[in-house]
Each structure stands twice: as C-alpha cells, then as structure tokens.
Design an enzyme around this catalytic site. Structure first.
Site, PDB file in Angstrom:
ATOM      1  CE1 TYR A  35     -11.693   5.418  -4.277  1.00 29.79           C
ATOM      2  CE2 TYR A  35     -10.502   3.603  -5.588  1.00 29.79           C
ATOM      3  CZ  TYR A  35     -11.866   3.883  -4.889  1.00 29.79           C
ATOM      4  OH  TYR A  35     -12.029   2.964  -4.050  1.00 29.79           O
ATOM      5  CD1 TRP A  41      -3.810   4.927   1.247  1.00 28.92           C
ATOM      6  CD2 TRP A  41      -2.811   3.370   2.829  1.00 28.92           C
ATOM      7  NE1 TRP A  41      -4.647   3.856   1.820  1.00 28.92           N
ATOM      8  CE2 TRP A  41      -4.092   3.067   2.389  1.00 28.92           C
ATOM      9  CE3 TRP A  41      -2.017   2.372   3.073  1.00 28.92           C
ATOM     10  CZ2 TRP A  41      -4.340   1.747   2.647  1.00 28.92           C
ATOM     11  CZ3 TRP A  41      -2.612   1.498   4.090  1.00 28.92           C
ATOM     12  CH2 TRP A  41      -3.240   1.411   3.324  1.00 28.92           C
ATOM     13  N   GLY A 172      -7.543   3.315   5.998  1.00 27.90           N
ATOM     14  CA  GLY A 172      -7.675   2.737   4.598  1.00 27.90           C
ATOM     15  C   GLY A 172      -7.899   1.560   3.902  1.00 27.90           C
ATOM     16  CG  ASP A 174     -12.616   3.112   2.816  1.00 31.07           C
ATOM     17  OD1 ASP A 174     -11.288   2.884   3.543  1.00 31.07           O
ATOM     18  OD2 ASP A 174     -12.668   3.385   2.411  1.00 31.07           O
ATOM     19  CE1 TYR A 364     -12.535   0.612  -1.462  1.00 30.62           C
ATOM     20  CE2 TYR A 364     -13.576   0.694  -0.001  1.00 30.62           C
ATOM     21  CZ  TYR A 364     -13.172   1.136  -1.193  1.00 30.62           C
ATOM     22  OH  TYR A 364     -11.950   2.578  -0.702  1.00 30.62           O
ATOM     23  CD  GLU A 408     -10.589   0.305  -5.486  1.00 29.77           C
ATOM     24  OE1 GLU A 408     -11.470   0.548  -6.596  1.00 29.77           O
ATOM     25  OE2 GLU A 408     -10.305   0.819  -4.684  1.00 29.77           O
TER      26      GLU A 408
END
Ligand code: DGY
Length: 437
Positions: A35, A41, A172, A174, A364, A408
């Site tokens: 990213y 955010w 946010g 996804d 994720y 992450e």
C-alpha cells in the site's frame, strides 16, 4: 510471556523505526510494498500513534491527508500524491478528473470511516504546546466540518440520521462476510478491464477472492460512469448499505468534532443535531432476537444478517444501553464458539464470529485479527467501564505484536502473521495501547 519477546521500550523503538521507514517525508505509507499511497483511516490511526511519539509529525499526517479533500468536502479513501506505483487501482482507473469536485492531484472516488476528527482531538489533548495545537485545530476544523457535512448531504440526503456506503471499501473491511449478500445481489457483473496487483506481495489465500474483486471493480466502473456525482450515485448505486461500523465511527467522530467546535468557540448546533439524529436512528440497526447490531441493505430493504466484529463498534461511540453492552459482551465477546479464545483460537478478536460458516482465519477481513478492530473495541469497552474485557483484549493485541511484529493482520488460531509486513497502523495503535500503562 516468552523471555525473548520484546519489552515495552523495545516495542516503542520498533514502532518508531517502522513509522520512520514508511515515511515518505510528506505522508506515511500503510506499508512499503502493498500500500504505497496514503489511505484515509490509516492516516488517522497513524496520527493517533504519533500523538505520543511526535505530535508535530502527527499534525503533518492530518494536513497531508486533507490535501486530497474534494471541493464538495468529500475526503477520499486513497490519495496518490506521488502518482502511480505498482498498486492497483492505479490513479487513472478512478477517472476522478471527470468530476468537477476532484482536487488537483489524483485520489480515489470513495471515502472511508471518518476517524480523523477523533485523531485531531487526541492530538490536541496530548499536545504539550497548547498554542500551536490550538492553531492546528483552528486550521483543520473547517475541513473536518466540511467532510462531516458532505457525509450527510451525499450519503443521507433524506436526513434519516444514518449514512450509507456505496462500496465495501468505504467500510474499510472490504471482503467481510457482512457484505456477501449485498454483493451477491449484484448478479452477474461487468467490471471494466483490470489486473490485480495485490497478490504479488501477499499470499492469495490471505486476500479477497476473484469474484469479490470483480464486484469491487464493477462498482467502481458504475460510479466513474456517473462522474462520481453524489446525487446520481444516490439514485443509482447498486450497493447502498447503512453500515454499523461506519455510522458508529462517524457518531464518535461527531462527538469529537463537537468538542473541537466548543474548544474554538464555534457554534455546536449542527453537530448537536447530527448526534441526536444518529442516536435515535441507530436503534433501527439493533436486532433484539440475535442480540447483534446488523448492517442494513437499502437496495434489498433488509438487514444483512452476519455476525462480525462490527457489532461491537457501537460501544466505541457510546451508542448501546448498558444492558445491551453487557449482553454483547456476555453472549458474543466472551463466548469461545464466537469471539473468545478457546474453541480453536488462541487470540481475540477474530473479525468474524467463528461459528459463522463464512469465517476464514487467514483471509483479510473474513476472520483474522486486526489491530484497528481490537483498538476500536477496547476503547469501546473502556467507555462502559468493562475493564476486564478491555484489558484481556489489550493483552492479546500486545502479545500478537510481541510475537509476530507489526503486520497487517494475524491468524487468531496461533497469532501468526498475515497480509503485508511492516504495517504502519499496527505499529501506531500498538503505541497507543502501550501508552495506557
Ligand atoms: C486494498 O487494496 O485492499 C484496499 O483495502 C483498498 O482500499
């Protein structure tokens, strides 16, 4: 605790070093590989961490984000101040220059959960240089107000008190299962031609599936064909969801915006009206039978019945009654079949309830632990004085970063790393949690 695990001063040093390494000089990248632009955010969470480490750098992060604000007040979810990189969507994919509202440099056409007013308030409360900090608040307040106004005019034009999102990326979170049904209702999709880049740096099993991406791109295609015009999008958006997380984050941010207004001697009537309207309207998102807050699919006219961590985020805004807050903790947070450690997981908080058939511990937003989610829930539990639950979650969060570093997201079964490495908000929010001591 493992004797080789980093101590608190070590962790603070590592967090500082990571934020420094991800710093371009004008903004801090969420991660260098995956990213490499500025996210909305992310910037707010990063500023919250910097409020402890380097408040002036935190203020700069906010200013950098506000450079991307659209003329009508929209604050986009991605800013590309340095142009294209290996990241997809590329700046040109959004075609935002077709909107008369777009700023001079490329951004996305979507927005993201409005944590920024909260970050500005925390930056101010922790500032040592009162005068410089007040000047900063006065400088950014009009932009924050303009964004919160845009959220009402563009995303709640009928003035119901709840805003709607037009794309899962705006929440946010996804590919959270909470959007599955609303996305499935799109039917066969027709995305513009595109090529994903996200699986170059992260294992495909930890990223959204191909079908989700087709749907994400299909929605972007639909909105760019409408030149990102809010009124046209409101009429025609194929995806329109009153999202629990987004509205709760906005309600909390309205409280902080109101506090900033009061600090500056500005009129508070407008945020007061928003706060009253949302507090009333939010009741409609509560489902007494399941004991959960549920998103509402406006196109289908029905709730999205998934049990995800979003159900706890209203605590962060002080929205649930005490009885309801305690019920959420008892029936959800403390249940090892759902969110508590045990029953196959060692750490909290999985982002989807473990008994949901769509729970996937490494994919994720479908199950892994995110520091941002934990932070929102910890701050919410504290607000209700539910300190034992808040402390347990804080302990797990810090154990995860001690064990696997600032990544992450984390596998709730064993705490192993998922997604991008060297992830800025994990470092920033770990700092905020460490500073509670
Ligand atoms: C991504 O690229 O996965 C981001 O979440 C989009 O905002």
């Amino acid at each position: 605790m493992d004797q080789t695990a980093p101590t608190t001063p070590d962790l603070l040093d590592r967090a500082r070093a990571l934020l420094g390494a991800n710093d371009t000089g004008s903004f801090i990248k969420p991660s260098r590989t995956q990213y490499p632009h500025q996210w909305n955010w992310d910037a707010a969470f990063i500023a919250i961490g910097l409020s402890h480490l380097d408040p002036e750098r935190g203020r700069q992060e906010v200013r950098a984000l506000l450079r991307g604000q659209w003329r009508d007040g929209m604050l986009p979810h991605i800013l590309y101040p340095d142009g294209p990189s290996g990241y997809f969507p590329t700046p040109d994919f959004w075609r935002v220059h077709e909107s008369p509202h777009a700023p001079a440099f490329p951004t996305s056409g979507l927005t993201q959960p409005p944590v920024l007013a909260t970050a500005v308030r925390l930056l101010h409360e922790r500032a040592h240089d009162e005068r410089a900090s007040l000047a900063f608040v006065a400088e950014v307040y009009p932009a924050l107000l303009a964004w919160h106004r845009w959220l009402r005019s563009a995303r709640d034009p009928e003035g119901t008190g709840l805003v709607a999102i037009i794309h899962p990326w705006e929440a946010g979170t996804d590919n959270s299962p909470r959007f599955d049904a609303a996305l499935a209702r799109l039917g066969p999709v027709d995305p513009p031609p595109y090529e994903r880049a996200d699986r170059r740096h992260v294992a495909p099993g930890e990223r959204p599936r191909a079908l989700d991406y087709d749907r994400f791109m299909h929605l972007i295609g639909a909105y760019r064909d409408l030149a990102w015009e809010p009124a046209a999008i409101w009429e025609r958006a194929p995806f329109l969801v009153r999202d629990v997380l987004f509205n709760a984050v906005l309600h909390r941010a309205d409280q902080d915006l109101r506090a900033l207004a009061a600090l500056l001697g500005e009129d508070t009537a407008e945020p007061d009206r928003w706060l009253a309207a949302t507090a009333t309207a939010f009741e409609a998102l509560w489902d007494e039978e399941s004991g959960l807050y549920l998103d509402f699919d406006m196109r289908a006219g029905e709730p999205l019945r998934e049990n995800t961590f979003a159900t706890f985020v209203p605590l962060y805004a002080g929205l649930p009654s005490r009885t309801r807050a305690e019920r959420l903790v008892r029936e959800q947070l403390q249940d090892p079949r759902r969110y508590a450690p045990g029953g196959g997981t060692r750490y909290a908080l999985p982002t989807t309830a473990k008994d949901c058939p769509r729970f996937e511990p490494r994919r994720y937003w479908r199950g892994p632990i995110w520091l941002s989610a934990n932070w929102l829930v910890i701050r919410g539990l504290e607000r209700y004085g539910l300190t034992a639950s808040a402390e347990a979650l804080r302990k797990d969060s810090l154990e995860l970063v001690r064990r696997s570093g600032f990544v992450e997201y984390y596998d709730p079964r064993d705490g192993t790393s998922c997604g991008a490495r060297g992830f800025s908000w994990s470092a920033a929010l770990a700092v905020d949690l460490l500073m509670d001591d």
